[in-house]
Design a protein around this motif. Sequence first.
Motif, PDB file in Angstrom:
ATOM      1  N   ASN A  40      42.427  47.248  42.633  1.00  0.00           N
ATOM      2  CA  ASN A  40      41.195  47.479  41.705  1.00  0.00           C
ATOM      3  C   ASN A  40      40.208  48.441  42.107  1.00  0.00           C
ATOM      4  N   VAL A  41      40.668  49.170  43.266  1.00  0.00           N
ATOM      5  CA  VAL A  41      39.384  50.096  43.924  1.00  0.00           C
ATOM      6  C   VAL A  41      40.430  51.609  43.885  1.00  0.00           C
ATOM      7  N   ASP A  97      46.078  47.149  49.258  1.00  0.00           N
ATOM      8  CA  ASP A  97      45.600  45.506  49.113  1.00  0.00           C
ATOM      9  C   ASP A  97      44.581  45.633  48.266  1.00  0.00           C
ATOM     10  N   HIS A  98      44.017  46.916  47.820  1.00  0.00           N
ATOM     11  CA  HIS A  98      43.018  46.678  46.714  1.00  0.00           C
ATOM     12  C   HIS A  98      43.123  47.564  45.575  1.00  0.00           C
ATOM     13  N   ASP A 109      33.616  46.950  51.863  1.00  0.00           N
ATOM     14  CA  ASP A 109      33.477  45.902  50.939  1.00  0.00           C
ATOM     15  C   ASP A 109      32.354  45.644  50.675  1.00  0.00           C
ATOM     16  N   TYR A 162      44.518  49.832  52.678  1.00  0.00           N
ATOM     17  CA  TYR A 162      43.482  49.336  51.863  1.00  0.00           C
ATOM     18  C   TYR A 162      43.542  49.687  50.710  1.00  0.00           C
TER      19      TYR A 162
END
Length: 211
Positions: free
Chosen positions: A77-78, A74-75, A205, A71
């Motif tokens: 920005n988080v 894949d993210h 999410d 995760y």
Amino acid sequence: MKRHQMLMAGLVLVLTAMSQAFAAGGDFKEGTDYEVLKTPITADTDKPFLIEYLWLGCPHCQALNPYMLQYEKDHPNVEIVRKPGIGPKRWVLDAHIFFALYETGNGKLFAPLMDFYHNLETKERRLPDQNDINGFLKSHNIDQKRFNEAMTSFETMNNLQRTLKEEQSINLTAVPTVVVAGKYKLLAPAEGEGDAIKRYFELIDYLLKKG
């Protein structure tokens, strides 16, 4: 005929709205899937963030970790802020190890360290002792003396106290526990695979979008 068409059009709109609601997490419920914290938790980041409370020796945390790492990949920005659960005496020792890893600039080795705990438990049914930890440090070219000093440093002790207060404030009773955006404590179980784990991250999410 017009009445029938109007009814059908209305039904389509309702079904579309329902579909969008479920896609956006409309089936997630406060009190069942998540809890809104009375006092939000802050993190030193400008990004949307998750806080994951864990124990290095926890099999459930170890099982969730690959999904959390994916995760995170894949993210970008988080930001995932990891913190050790502070409970029994052994957990406190591992919390010292956790903070020393980051204090010595080796936070990137968090996943290998958790794998090290997992592999030792799987092969020998035990948690690492000081000799094992020294072996891990040596294998990753980490200065043992500096690491041991970091385990009991002023910064580590402050981190322990601050984290313990956080965990008491959110009534942390189990790990892994994830808090989204500092506001939402996940109640859904962080386990399983396939649809179960997919739903878990859909909940994350959903709450990130909820803000």
